[in-house]
Design an enzyme around this catalytic site. Sequence first.
Site, PDB file in Angstrom:
ATOM      1  NE  ARG A  96      -2.077   1.817   3.397  1.00  0.00           N
ATOM      2  CZ  ARG A  96      -1.998   1.579   4.702  1.00  0.00           C
ATOM      3  NH1 ARG A  96      -2.606   0.538   5.223  1.00  0.00           N
ATOM      4  NH2 ARG A  96      -1.292   2.377   5.485  1.00  0.00           N
TER       5      ARG A  96
ATOM      6  CG  HIS B 183      -6.457   2.190   6.159  1.00  0.00           C
ATOM      7  ND1 HIS B 183      -6.543   0.949   5.561  1.00  0.00           N
ATOM      8  CD2 HIS B 183      -7.661   2.407   6.741  1.00  0.00           C
ATOM      9  CE1 HIS B 183      -7.734   0.439   5.782  1.00  0.00           C
ATOM     10  NE2 HIS B 183      -8.435   1.301   6.491  1.00  0.00           N
TER      11      HIS B 183
ATOM     12  CE1 TYR C 248       0.585   2.134   8.536  1.00  0.00           C
ATOM     13  CE2 TYR C 248      -0.533   3.803   9.862  1.00  0.00           C
ATOM     14  CZ  TYR C 248      -0.451   3.047   8.704  1.00  0.00           C
ATOM     15  OH  TYR C 248      -1.390   3.229   7.705  1.00  0.00           O
TER      16      TYR C 248
END
Length: 349
Positions: A252, A256, A265
């Site tokens: 990705r 998100h 993160y």
Amino acid sequence: MQDYNEMLQFLDKDGKLSDDAPDIAHQFDTLLKLYKAMVTIRTFDHKAIALQRTGKMGTYPSILGSETVSVIAGAVLDKNDVFAPYYRDQGTQYLRGVTLTEMFQFWGGDERGNNFHNCKYDFPCSVPIASQALHAVGAAFALKHHGKNNCALVSLGDGATSQGDFYEAMNAAGALKLPVVFLICNNKFAISTPIEKQTFCKTLAQKSIAGGFDGLIVDGNDPIASYYVVKQAIEKAKKESIPVLIEAITYRLSDHTTADDALRYRTQEELDNAWLKDGVNRLKNYLIKNSIINQHDVENILSDAKTEVKEAVEKYLQIQLQDVEDLFDYHYANIPTILAEQKMELKNV
């Protein structure tokens, strides 16, 4: 015995094609169509984020990094197959006939965008995690029951494989021997949870063992391998009336959703390394290397994509909002008197 740990790849990140590559590697007309669709979806994605940032659309989940396997699934499925999407499936939906305007409409908060004009038997976009796997199994059961030579394909993220719905769907599909393909887009993160903290399994493909059917791993950024594997899986599901699971390894490249900050993160270095494996650029370089397109063609393809997306945005922004009282229409076969009165009151406001 099947190796559930081996990832199939024919075109590496540097554009080198392996000697055992399948015929699709030389079907340049098809590959060019796939590339154009990938560019269009990436352009749509960029615009969707811009619309959200300017308050013209709701929270949006970017497909950046997963365009390759998503577009290929849409290209390989037959029009009479059934597709059950998750929320990062713009590529498949686009080649299934869902318009860019309908996609903008749905992510703008208007459920009428899920009432697809061109593919009425496909399921609407599923935001709840893994519930669409059960929907696909139900559709596969219906196809088998009516003697149709078609299959259902469900797309899921890696996080969905931690849900009970996913295991229930696999169990039912295996026990009933249903023609359904589980396509897992392993983009390495379930929101902010990396794959190594989600599961103790070495691969997600091996989870198919619990259902009693095959699980395959493919480089989801390799358009040659992805096309070959998805096509083979669909043909097997139809011919033998059995489930097949595919784990497509991607990454990705975006947050998100537009409500997320992925740099909290993961590191910039990790993201930069992932970009080197990007499937859209990999296919572009492969087509250039084989003299199918040149840099001028690349610019024209991008220009055409921008024009198509711009026209879709204009149509989206001109759609009249639904009346507030319409929310009553789809909850009851017959609206109770008290709610009917409330509906009339809202209409008169």
